[in-house]
Write an enzyme that holds these catalytic residues in place. Structure first.
Site, short mmCIF file in Angstrom:
data_model
loop_
_atom_site.label_atom_id
_atom_site.label_comp_id
_atom_site.label_asym_id
_atom_site.label_seq_id
_atom_site.Cartn_x
_atom_site.Cartn_y
_atom_site.Cartn_z
N CYS A 179 0.81 -1.20 0.00
CA CYS A 179 0.00 0.00 0.00
C CYS A 179 0.86 1.26 0.00
O CYS A 179 2.08 1.20 0.10
CB CYS A 179 -0.90 0.01 1.24
SG CYS A 179 -1.88 -1.50 1.45
N VAL A 189 -4.00 -7.89 -1.08
CA VAL A 189 -3.26 -9.15 -1.09
C VAL A 189 -3.91 -10.16 -0.14
O VAL A 189 -4.01 -11.33 -0.44
CB VAL A 189 -1.77 -8.92 -0.71
CG1 VAL A 189 -1.04 -10.25 -0.55
CG2 VAL A 189 -1.08 -8.06 -1.76
N GLY A 203 2.53 -3.05 4.27
CA GLY A 203 3.41 -4.18 4.55
C GLY A 203 2.68 -5.49 4.68
O GLY A 203 1.50 -5.62 4.34
#
Length: 609
Positions: free
Chosen positions: A2, A51, A76
């Protein structure tokens, strides 16, 4: 992955519109959706690449405790999400999603600032803590994910990339003496924590930052620790294998298609083999090559062979669905400008642009790929780990071009900048920071300093490239060799073991015995592939000639036009030492200089000496 932004200012109402403009600059990092949070003195922005948990991982994420709303923006992946979730459940927490975002926020709410010690992953994030009226920032241990900030007036701004900070109407791209020294003396590397532009900084790897009404402070929460290594060779190899397997297996978690980059070298092959065994099904692998490279490839001590035969061996051994992405030389040159835009700084020339294109091609098939970066830095795969002149040399072994750098500068610039002194000061700062082992001899101490230097300089330069180019393609690249458990253990393995069998990364090769074919296991190290095609050289030379011929070129505010013109005429063939690293010479050097000019113009940089 992101993109995150934010602004906290206790002295005025924060304008959400400013943060929205900043966040829009990061759309490439997360094109799937965006979100915002705004309160009187606070605004957060977020761009999301989905994700894990599409519905449950939306950001900014809020969670309430004792009537107070905690807010998180996060870039992350946490690889120990389930371990943390289970620990929190035992303490009475409940969860509405299976996302790592919710686990991260509630970890802070439960354990406070110390929660960061429990994290395993790659991350950069910000949390608004309403109880303490403070902004908490954190960055992962090796600096895989970026986080920049600037203290402005009575507040602070932060963002994943410099361009987002510069999008704020009150922040300008100004280069003063120190920032120009970063570009000209150290580029394309940067001093840890340096944002190059005046007033801009990067939160250092393994650091947290806190901003409240008392101001801004940072602290380090992790570092390697030097201690005597007592395991035998066999025990060490077994432990390395176990730690690497655990790191790779943790990083295979994804709710979207996942693959690996495969160069046929030891590092990427090991990751691919472990992934293949864990997934127990064919998955996709990817490699890059260049148009007609078989025709123009030139062997050297740094690049003794091409990758293709080794890649074929691994694909046949593992049965992966392999894609070879072959890049045209015109595209390689055309993307040099885009690479600067994504990095926000002059970069590693075609090493950047080729990887940007490679990620764009890979994104057509998968959203996440595991890659082999960091192995050379922690196991000692580069020549400077064993060359006596590098170990005894007082300076960065990958920057041997200081004389060339100085010779290209205008007299007015050399009178104000001391390139040699700046290099030495930055070098000694890191050397003095190295945690040495009491009682080790001078050679061992020098080599430990070399490893520390690599961990804080050369590795971050490659990780910058990895993050910016992959995110430029809205793509997530993971690096299992940066797992801090592996890094901590390998740090204390003595050189004689790391170089087992008198081979670079010898202990890693021994650890992988039986997992990789022998022709891969004992292959001589070869770096990231580059093109040798004359068409690429011609394209770069043409670009540089247009810069030299243009009287308005910004480059010549800092470099001497005649000296640059002479360099272009010789196609930089008269320069013996690479500008940076092992391969940044010839057309790569010319491309980097052209990138400097483009950067000065595109970012409307003000040089204020």
């Amino acid at each position: 992955m992101c993109g995150i932004t934010g602004w906290v200012d206790f002295s005025r109402d924060v304008e959400l519109q400013q943060v929205q403009v900043m966040t829009e600059q990061l759309k490439h990092r997360g094109p799937d959706e965006n979100g915002y949070f705004n309160d009187t003195h606070l605004a957060f922005g977020h761009q999301r690449l989905i994700v894990v948990d599409p519905d449950g991982g939306k950001q900014p994420m809020q969670s309430q405790r004792h009537g107070l709303d905690y807010v998180l923006v996060y870039n992350g992946e946490l690889y120990n999400t389930e371990e943390l979730r289970n620990a929190l459940i035992k303490k009475g927490w409940t969860f509405n999603s299976h996302s790592d975002t919710e686990v991260l926020l509630k970890s802070y709410m439960e354990w406070g600032e110390d929660h960061v010690d429990k994290l395993n992953g790659i991350f950069a994030y910000a949390i608004w803590d309403p109880k303490h009226q403070q902004l908490f920032l954190a960055r992962d241990r090796l600096g895989v994910k970026p986080l920049f900030y600037t203290e402005h007036r009575n507040g602070i701004l932060f963002a994943s990339e410099i361009k987002a900070l510069l999008a704020h109407t009150e922040i300008k791209a100004v280069l003063k003496e120190e920032g120009l020294s970063e570009v000209l003396a150290l580029g394309p590397s940067r001093t840890p924590g340096h944002g190059v532009f005046d007033g801009l900084h990067e939160l250092r790897a393994a650091h947290v930052g806190i901003y409240n009404r008392d101001g801004w402070k940072t602290r380090r929460y992790w570092n390697v620790r030097s201690q005597l290594h007592q395991d035998s060779v066999e025990e060490t190899a077994l432990r390395v294998r176990q730690l690497l397997m655990e790191a790779v297996e943790r990083q295979l978690v994804s709710d979207v298609p996942l693959g690996t980059f495969l160069s046929g070298g030891v590092d990427s092959s090991a990751i691919t083999a472990i992934a293949a065994n864990k997934l127990d099904q064919p998955f996709q692998t990817f490699s890059i090559d260049y148009q007609e490279n078989d025709k123009y490839f030139t062997k050297s001590s740094f690049q003794p062979n091409q990758d293709r035969d080794f890649i074929k061996t691994m694909v046949e051994a593992l049965g992966t669905d392999h894609h070879t992405c072959t890049m045209e030389n015109k595209m390689l040159a055309d993307l040099l400008k885009a690479a600067v835009t994504y990095r926000d700084l002059p970069g590693m020339a075609d090493v950047d642009s080729s990887f940007l294109w490679f990620c764009q091609q890979t994104k057509q098939h998968v959203t996440v790929a595991l890659s082999g970066e960091c192995a050379d830095e922690i196991f000692g795969g580069y020549p400077w780990f064993y060359r006596a002149d590098d170990l005894n040399r007082q300076g960065f072994p990958w920057i041997r071009s200081s004389e060339v750098r100085k010779q290209l500068l205008r007299d007015q610039i050399t009178s104000k900048l001391d390139i040699d002194q700046y290099l030495q000061e930055r070098y000694h700062e890191t050397i003095q920071e190295t945690p040495l082992l009491e009682g080790e001899n001078s050679e061992s101490a020098a080599r430990r300093q070399m490893f520390y230097l690599n961990m804080h300089w050369f590795m971050p330069t490659l990780l910058d490239r990895k993050d910016r180019m992959s995110m430029g393609a809205s793509f997530e690249a993971r690096v299992p060799f940066s797992d801090h458990h592996l890094v901590e253990y390998v740090w204390n393995i003595p050189w004689e073991m790391k170089n087992y069998g008198n081979r670079e990364k010898g202990i890693l090769r021994k650890a992988l015995e039986g997992l990789l074919p022998d022709e891969i296991l004992y292959r001589k190290k070869s770096p990231y592939p580059k093109t040798y095609h004359p068409d690429y050289t011609a394209a770069v030379v043409q670009w540089m000639e247009s810069i030299v011929d243009n009287k308005q070129s910004r480059l010549f505010e800092i470099m001497d036009r005649d000296k640059v013109a002479e360099l272009v005429r010789h196609r930089a063939a008269n320069i013996r030492d690479p500008w940076f690293g092992q391969l940044m010479a010839g057309p790569q050097l010319l491309a980097h200089i052209a990138q400097i000019n483009y950067w000065l113009e595109a970012y409307d940089v003000t040089i204020d000496l």
